[in-house]
Design an enzyme around this catalytic site. Structure first.
Site, PDB file in Angstrom:
ATOM      1  N   GLU A  34       0.837  -1.189   0.000  1.00 51.98           N
ATOM      2  CA  GLU A  34       0.000   0.000   0.000  1.00 51.98           C
ATOM      3  C   GLU A  34       0.876   1.245   0.000  1.00 51.98           C
ATOM      4  O   GLU A  34       1.683   1.442   0.919  1.00 51.98           O
ATOM      5  CB  GLU A  34      -0.914   0.026   1.228  1.00 51.98           C
ATOM      6  CG  GLU A  34      -1.984  -1.037   1.241  1.00 51.98           C
ATOM      7  CD  GLU A  34      -2.896  -0.900   2.455  1.00 51.98           C
ATOM      8  OE1 GLU A  34      -4.088  -1.221   2.317  1.00 51.98           O
ATOM      9  OE2 GLU A  34      -2.429  -0.478   3.535  1.00 51.98           O
ATOM     10  N   CYS A  35       0.733   2.088  -0.994  1.00 53.32           N
ATOM     11  CA  CYS A  35       1.418   3.372  -1.096  1.00 53.32           C
ATOM     12  C   CYS A  35       2.934   3.196  -0.981  1.00 53.32           C
ATOM     13  O   CYS A  35       3.589   2.877  -1.958  1.00 53.32           O
ATOM     14  CB  CYS A  35       0.878   4.354  -0.062  1.00 53.32           C
ATOM     15  SG  CYS A  35       1.255   6.079  -0.459  1.00 53.32           S
ATOM     16  N   GLY A  36       3.528   3.396   0.200  1.00 55.23           N
ATOM     17  CA  GLY A  36       4.955   3.159   0.341  1.00 55.23           C
ATOM     18  C   GLY A  36       5.334   1.736  -0.022  1.00 55.23           C
ATOM     19  O   GLY A  36       6.430   1.484  -0.545  1.00 55.23           O
TER      20      GLY A  36
END
Length: 452
Positions: free
Chosen positions: A329-331
């Site tokens: 997720e994201c990072g």
């Protein structure tokens, strides 16, 4: 209200700390209130309105227990009440998000109304006295204007001096509104910030003596008496289709300064339905024996050199190629990419799982609650299922031109990766810019996929 009686199905009695704006000083006020309550003998359960990860890290650093995430968009009304009810302690202090009424997806006011909790309004009194009273009264009456059941019970005056200044604020308040004290202006009560918000609580914790001094200028017993038992959820657990209980699976979760954006409820869900082990890619830990890997968001851009040199991401790329499911997720998406380039132009090799290169920017590239519709069966959703989440990032992922990229989601609301698509998939892995909460069912589905 005095001596509130906890309701086991609803969670501890509590109140909400709202602000007149994003920079009103809610986090400092919340921490000072919590410190004062604990010093008075109460066990405090912290909570945070909205999808934030950073302010809750300061709650946990001070109190030693995870902060509950309360967001109507992410969780729904009943899910929000369930997350609150999972809290422990004598009292719950809920820090708001932005200004009290701001946020179309989930404002502080909506969280307070959903739980039926009173609001303590934090007003920056640095350059005002009578205007503080006018502001507080306006915030109370606005609830009537929009026909919402929101009780603004009183105020905490942020950055307020004593003496004449404090007396003027008290006298300006309507008789029906309680003055719960002030937070004095102190340099030791400032938290450094950077992109994505404040520094994490594990990096910069507020001075303990300064918080204690601030708590001494608050009406701690008055705040404790204000706490109210919230409205209970209609069911203790989230309903999950095709759920047969605990799965004999192990999920490895990245846990360090680069991967620190995770909701406590997500880890709780993993432990309820399977086994959880943690590891640190920044430290170069080997990937533990597991059935899947979860890479939460965080700050991989601040630790890119260690990630590139440590060997963990290279090993993770090899395992993903061999079929190990990896959810980022994201990072986590950034770490799963081919490369990560910082704002300064330094380029680092990442895990090489997904056919994209990531570039950091000086301004944020997306900030919103999001809604995704699954285009196919994937790690976190069945085809046609809708997931709600949140995105906030300064990076942009660019697809490799020589690869036919596959996406798991159509973006109904939000930005996603590109062309109204999110959820880049490769092998059995999935990377997305959206942070989702376990109330969405995404992590139940993740564990179910491992045993299908």
């Amino acid at each position: 209200m005095s001596d509130p009686i906890p309701n086991e199905s609803a969670g501890p009695p509590g109140f909400v700390v709202g602000g007149v704006s994003s920079d009103a000083g809610k986090t400092v006020a919340t921490l000072a209130i919590a410190r004062g309550l604990e010093a008075a003998g109460y066990t405090v359960q912290p909570a945070k309105a909205g999808p934030d990860f950073i302010d809750p890290s300061h709650h946990e650093a001070l109190l030693g227990r995870p902060s509950r995430t309360l967001d109507r968009w992410l969780c729904g009304d009943d899910g929000l009440r369930r997350n609150y009810a999972h809290g422990e302690g004598d009292l719950c202090v809920v820090e708001g998000v932005m200004g009290l009424y701001d946020g179309d997806g989930s404002s502080t006011a909506k969280v307070a109304e959903t739980l039926g909790l009173p609001v303590v309004l934090v007003v920056d009194a640095n350059a005002g006295m009578e205007s503080v009273g006018a502001t507080a009264l306006g915030f109370r009456r606005y609830a009537e204007h929009i026909d919402r059941d929101i009780e603004v019970a009183g105020i905490v005056a942020q950055r307020a001096h004593g003496g004449v200044h404090e007396r003027g604020i008290r006298e300006a308040l309507p008789e029906s509104m309680t003055y719960f004290g002030r937070i004095p202006p102190m340099d030791d009560l400032e938290i450094p910030d950077r992109h994505l918000g404040l520094e994490m609580g594990t990096e910069t914790s507020l001075d303990s003596d300064a918080l204690e001094e601030a708590a001494e200028t608050l009406d701690i017993e008055g705040l404790a008496a204000l706490a109210r038992v919230p409205d209970p959820p209609s069911s203790v657990e989230r309903e999950s289709t095709d759920r047969s209980g605990r799965h004999e699976v192990t999920v490895a979760v990245a846990d360090d300064d680069a991967f620190c954006f995770r909701y406590p409820a997500t880890l709780e869900r993993f432990r309820t339905l399977g086994d959880l082990v943690s590891f640190s890619p920044v430290a170069g830990d080997p990937v533990p024996a597991c059935d899947a890997v979860y890479l939460p968001g965080g700050y991989p851009e601040l630790h890119a050199s260690q990630l590139a040199a440590g060997g963990t991401l290279e090993e993770l790329g090899e395992l993903a190629t061999d079929g190990l499911p990896v959810l980022g997720e994201c990072g986590g998406l950034m770490a799963m990419s081919q490369s990560l380039t910082t704002v300064d132009g330094d380029r680092y090799e990442m895990a090489g799982i997904l056919p994209a290169d990531v570039q950091m920017h000086e301004r944020f590239q997306a900030l919103d609650h999001v809604e995704l519709v699954a285009l196919e069966d994937t790690l976190t959703a069945r085809r046609g299922t809708t997931l709600r989440g949140h995105e906030f990032h300064y990076s942009r992922a660019t697809l490799r031109e020589d690869v036919d990229a596959r996406f798991a989601f159509e973006v109904e609301r939000g930005t996603g990766i590109t062309d109204d698509r999110d959820g880049l998939t490769e092998y059995r892995s999935l990377g997305t810019y959206a942070h989702v909460h376990p109330e969405s069912g995404a992590f139940d589905r993740f564990l179910e996929r491992l045993v299908e």
